[in-house]
Design an enzyme around this catalytic site. Structure first.
Site, PDB file in Angstrom:
ATOM      1  N   PHE A 114       0.525  -1.352   0.210  1.00 19.32           N
ATOM      2  CA  PHE A 114       0.057  -0.097  -0.238  1.00 19.32           C
ATOM      3  C   PHE A 114       1.426   1.311  -0.148  1.00 19.32           C
ATOM      4  O   PHE A 114       1.999   1.193   0.513  1.00 19.32           O
ATOM      5  CB  PHE A 114      -0.892   0.011   1.111  1.00 19.32           C
ATOM      6  N   ASP A 185       1.743  -5.727   8.035  1.00 15.66           N
ATOM      7  CA  ASP A 185       0.925  -4.837   8.167  1.00 15.66           C
ATOM      8  C   ASP A 185      -0.168  -5.446   8.029  1.00 15.66           C
ATOM      9  O   ASP A 185      -1.101  -5.881   6.257  1.00 15.66           O
ATOM     10  CB  ASP A 185       0.671  -4.089   6.615  1.00 15.66           C
ATOM     11  N   TYR A 210     -11.063  -0.138  10.929  1.00 12.99           N
ATOM     12  CA  TYR A 210     -11.896   0.734   9.673  1.00 12.99           C
ATOM     13  C   TYR A 210     -12.555  -0.405   9.054  1.00 12.99           C
ATOM     14  O   TYR A 210     -13.109   0.001   8.520  1.00 12.99           O
ATOM     15  CB  TYR A 210     -11.573   2.191   9.273  1.00 12.99           C
ATOM     16  N   LYS A 211     -11.646  -1.020   8.567  1.00 16.10           N
ATOM     17  CA  LYS A 211     -11.944  -2.335   7.537  1.00 16.10           C
ATOM     18  C   LYS A 211     -13.045  -3.290   8.261  1.00 16.10           C
ATOM     19  O   LYS A 211     -14.031  -3.210   8.310  1.00 16.10           O
ATOM     20  CB  LYS A 211     -10.859  -2.444   6.680  1.00 16.10           C
ATOM     21  N   ARG A 357     -13.056  -3.594  -7.071  1.00 12.78           N
ATOM     22  CA  ARG A 357     -12.856  -4.203  -5.751  1.00 12.78           C
ATOM     23  C   ARG A 357     -14.048  -5.055  -5.222  1.00 12.78           C
ATOM     24  O   ARG A 357     -15.128  -3.811  -5.088  1.00 12.78           O
ATOM     25  CB  ARG A 357     -11.668  -3.779  -4.476  1.00 12.78           C
TER      26      ARG A 357
END
Length: 398
Positions: A114, A185, A210-211, A357
């Site tokens: 990322f 990560d 938050y995912k 996605r």
């Protein structure tokens, strides 16, 4: 779905007429969160004011939430600190790792990581100005790129674009054989698949909430430190809340004798309270069941989309064992097609240059949702509804 306790739709506020396939970017709102936030704001902050640090035990909330996350990522109690952002936690972990290997100059990541992870590493290395180097080979070449020059290996376990996974145990073993420090990560792993931080022996791990953990936009990040090394970890960001005795008001930093030393600023109490409440949906849920259901949903989704939409090309690994809890398709008109889908109640997202996605979250998705979503995708693609000019207007967030 075979896992008897899944999905748990009754625990979420799910908008009518929406199939939400973007939990890999922002999770849904769990029921109870609004009431918990109101209680924290109105009764605790409003009624108790600064006394709430003690009377509502705000001061221990970061640790309590960290211990709840630990159970979801295979970590021991007390080994996870919460607060700040994922970018800050990446910076802390890499800086600490470099201090642990002062004679080495290389941080190894991969070209699919990322972007913010790579940005933070480059910024740190520029600040150090010590001749360090960031290497980013192709993901498939990472294991063979770990040698005695590498101080730290920083990898995201699940690729944000395609869902491709790294073998955490194997790469950690390779890093340790070469004498490197390992940092994982878990942004797209925590709450999506079983993780065994203690078992694999990694020194550090970082992640966001938050995912798949449904902590809400801007929810606090977390950092894991292997318990046997924590007393030797030197924080690059020596914040007040990482001090062993913050209210002693000492002029010089004395780190806490636990992972708490990696706390920096005042904890975001309202967001931590929201996250604490959101984690209730995991009570009685096994990550093994989540993983099994996720694979079933993703296999069904791939089969249906490929059967209905040959124009789309699978960008995720075909092998479910090498894929996280998302499915990505490449399509030349992917951005516009995703906007058309969202307009029809099927919410996924787009990542440049051409990736559509779709997150598969078994807590609130079932086979019926997948079939309905596939029907809408077929309509948008086969009828070329994405050619409507309004779907080609780029928003700042894709």
């Amino acid at each position: 779905m075979s896992a008897s306790n899944l999905p748990k739709k009754e625990l979420f506020e799910l908008p009518e007429g929406v199939i939400y396939l973007d939990g890999n970017s922002l999770g849904c709102l769990p029921k109870g969160v609004v009431d918990r936030a109101s209680e924290t704001i109105e009764r605790e902050w409003g009624g108790q004011l600064i006394r709430a640090w003690n009377s509502a035990d705000w001061i221990s909330l970061p640790r309590r939430v960290g211990d709840r996350i630990a159970r979801l990522v295979g970590a021991a109690e007390g080994s996870i600190a919460t607060g700040d952002t994922l970018s800050i936690k990446v910076y802390q972990a890499v800086a600490a790792a470099l201090k642990m290997r002062p004679g080495r100059k290389v941080v190894l990541s991969d070209s699919g990581n990322f972007p913010t992870d790579l940005y933070m590493v480059r910024g740190l290395l520029q600040t150090l100005d010590g001749g360090h180097e960031l290497r980013t080979p192709e993901p498939e070449q990472v294991a063979d790129s770990i040698d005695e020059s590498v101080a730290a290996v920083l990898l995201t376990q699940v690729d944000y674009r395609t869902g491709r996974t790294h073998d955490m145990a194997e790469i950690t073993r390779r890093a340790h054989e070469a004498g490197a420090v390992m940092i994982w990560d878990l942004a797209h792993s925590a709450g999506a698949l079983p993780v065994d931080l203690a078992g694999c022996g990694t020194e550090f791990a970082v992640g966001c909430t938050y995912k798949y953990l449904n902590g809400g936009p801007g929810a606090p990040a977390f950092i894991y430190v292997r318990p046997d090394i924590v007393s030797g970890v030197e924080p690059a960001l020596a914040g007040w809340m990482g001090h062993d005795a913050p209210f002693a008001m000492e002029l010089f930093y004395r780190p806490a004798m636990s992972t708490e030393r990696l706390r920096v600023g005042t904890p975001p109490i309202v967001q931590l309270a929201i996250l604490d409440e959101a984690l209730n949906v995991w009570e009685g849920v096994r990550l093994e069941d989540i993983r099994k259901a996720s694979i079933e949903l993703s296999e069904l989704f791939i089969a249906e989309v490929e059967r209905r939409c040959p124009q789309l090309t699978l960008a995720s690994p075909r092998d479910a064992g090498k894929r996280g809890s998302q499915v990505s398709f490449a399509f030349e008109n992917g951005y516009a097609a995703m906007q058309a889908l969202i307009d029809r109640g099927v919410i996924g997202d787009f990542r440049a240059p051409n990736i559509m996605r779709f997150g598969l979250t078994p807590l609130y998705l079932d086979n019926g949702d997948i079939m309905s979503a596939a029907e809408v995708i077929e309509e948008v693609i086969s009828e070329e509804l994405y050619r409507d000019p309004k779907y080609n207007v780029r928003s700042r967030v894709t």
